[in-house]
Design an enzyme around this catalytic site. Structure first.
Site, short mmCIF file in Angstrom:
data_model
loop_
_atom_site.label_atom_id
_atom_site.label_comp_id
_atom_site.label_asym_id
_atom_site.label_seq_id
_atom_site.Cartn_x
_atom_site.Cartn_y
_atom_site.Cartn_z
N ASP A 160 -44.49 6.59 -27.54
CA ASP A 160 -45.16 6.33 -28.95
C ASP A 160 -43.97 5.86 -29.64
OD1 ASP A 160 -47.74 7.08 -27.92
OD2 ASP A 160 -46.76 9.04 -27.73
N HIS A 188 -49.64 13.81 -28.08
CA HIS A 188 -49.66 12.39 -27.40
C HIS A 188 -51.20 12.03 -27.12
CE1 HIS A 188 -48.71 9.21 -24.90
NE2 HIS A 188 -49.30 9.49 -24.03
#
Ligand code: NAX
Length: 328
Positions: A160, A188
Site C-alpha cells: 500500500d 491492510h
C-alpha cells in the site's frame, strides 16, 4: 561471506510465492553477501507443484542459495527459522462472511504461531502477508507468546505504501525517489489510511507541492484503498509480483537502517502510541536501526486524519473481538 539466513515461507507454491522465492534467492532481500536457505511450507496437495518450483530454483544456480527444503508440517518448516514469511492463507470465496474468513484463517495462524514458538529461533522475525494479515499476525503473535517477543511480528502494508508513493509521484510529476514519509495507518484493507499530510516531496511538505486537497482526500485515497480490487479486475488475478516486491522491501526496510526522510510501513504490535490500544496489530510509520523498529513518534494528525484512523481502528477492534477465543 557471512552466515546463512534460514527463511521459512508458507504458501510457497502460490502466485506470490512464485514471484518471491527467486528474489530472495538472488540476494534482493538480504543483500549480496548473505547466503539463504529457503524452507518452504505448503499444503500436502500442493507439494508436487512446489517440487517444480524447487527444480526451477535449482536451475537458476543462484550463488547465494544454500539449499531448499519442503514440508507440509509447520513444525518441520519453521525449525531454526531466522525469518518466517507467512504468505499462505485461505482466500475469501463467494458467499463467505468476513467472520468466517477470520476464523478459518485464525485456525491456520494459531497452529503456525505455536509451531514458531516451539521450533523457530528465539530471535525469529515474522512477517504475515496472508489476509486478513493484521489479525492473522495478531493470532500468530498471541500463540507464540512466551517464546517469541511480540516486537518480532509484522503484517504487511508496504504494498500500500509503494502504491501511494507511485500515485503521489505521478501527480506531482517527480520521480518516486522524491516522495518520502508516506505511511499506511491501520488495517491492510479498504479502511487503511495512506496518510499524505506528513509526506514530503523533495524534502518539502507534500500539501505545499500537491495543492489539490480534494484530490488527495478523494480520488487518491480511494485509488489506494481499492487498488487491489482494480488489479483483480484488470488481470483476473490478485497482485503477485508487486506483493512479492513489497515483501522484499519490508524485510530490507526492517533489516537496514532507514535513510533520512524515509519511513517503513508495516503493522506492528501497538505500544499505545497515538491512542491505539496496546497489543493491537496496527499499521504505523516506522524507522529501523537495522535490528529493531521504532514507531515514529510526535506526529499530530489533523481532524481528517483522526477520522480515518478511528475508522480503521474500529474495524481492527471488531476483527480482534471476532477471534478473541483463539488468543491465549
Ligand atoms: P495463492 O492462492 O496463489 O497461494 C496461496 C498458497 O497458500 C496456495 O498455494 C495454498 O496451497 C497455500 N496454503 C493455504 N493454506 C496453507 C497452509 N495452512 N499452510 C501452507 N500453505 C497454505 O495466493 P497468493 O496470491 O499467493 O496470495 C497469498 C495471500 O497474500 C492471500 O491471503 C492474499 O490475500 C494475500 N495478499 C496480501 C497482500 C498484503 O499486502 N498484505 C497483498 C497481496 C495479497 O493479496
Amino acid at each position: 561471506m557471512s552466515q546463512t539466513i534460514r527463511v521459512a515461507i508458507t504458501g510457497a507454491a502460490g502466485q506470490i510465492g512464485y514471484a518471491l522465492l527467486f528474489r530472495i534467492a538472488s540476494g534482493a532481500m538480504f543483500g549480496p553477501a548473505t547466503r539463504v536457505h529457503l524452507s518452504l511450507l505448503e499444503l500436502e496437495a500442493a507439494l508436487p507443484a512446489l517440487e517444480g518450483v524447487r527444480m526451477e530454483l535449482e536451475d537458476c544456480a543462484f550463488p547465494l542459495l544454500d539449499g531448499v527444503s519442503m514440508a507440509s508440517d509447520p513444525m518441520k518448516a519453521f525449525e531454526g527459522a531466522d525469518w518466517a514469511l507467512l504468505v499462505g492463507s485461505v482466500p475469501r470465496k463467494a458467499g463467505m462472511e468476513r467472520n468466517d474468513l477470520l476464523r478459518i484463517n485464525g485456525g491456520i495462524f494459531t497452529a503456525q504461531g505455536k509451531a514458531l514458538a516451539a521450533v523457530a529461533k528465539k530471535t525469529c522475525r515474522v512477517l504475515v502477508v496472508g489476509n486478513p494479515c493484521n489479525t492473522n499476525a495478531l493470532i500468530a503473535m498471541a500463540n507464540a507468546k512466551g517464546s517469541l517477543p511480540k516486537e518480532n511480528f509484522y503484517a504487511m502494508t508496504m504494498l500500500d505504501q509503494n502504491r501511494a508513493i507511485a500515485q503521489l509521484a505521478r501527480k506531482a510529476g517527480v520521480p518516486v525517489s522524491q516522495v518520502g514519509r508516506v505511511a499506511i495507518w491501520g488495517n491492510h484493507s479498504s479502511t487503511q489510511y495512506p496518510n499524505f499530510y506528513d509526506a514530503q516531496i523533495g524534502g518539502k511538505p507534500l500539501p505545499e507541492v500537491i495543492r489539490d486537497e480534494a484530490w488527495l482526500q478523494g480520488e487518491f485515497l480511494a485509488t489506494i484503498q481499492q487498488r487491489g480490487a482494480a488489479i483483480i479486475k484488470a488481470r483476473g488475478a490478485s497482485s503477485a509480483a508487486s506483493a512479492a516486491n513489497a515483501v522484499v522491501d519490508t524485510v530490507r526496510g526492517l533489516t537496514t537502517p532507514t535513510p533520512a526522510g524515509a519511513w517503513v510501513s508495516a503493522a506492528v504490535c501497538s505500544d499505545g502510541s497515538y491512542g491505539i490500544p496496546e497489543g493491537l496489530m496496527f499499521g504505523f510509520p516506522l524507522t529501523s536501526d537495522g535490528k529493531t523498529h521504532t514507531i515514529v513518534k510526535g506526529l499530530t494528525p489533523n481532524e481528517f486524519s483522526k477520522g480515518r484512523i478511528a475508522a480503521t481502528l474500529k474495524e481492527l477492534v471488531e476483527e480482534r473481538d471476532a477471534v478473541k477465543d483463539l488468543m491465549p
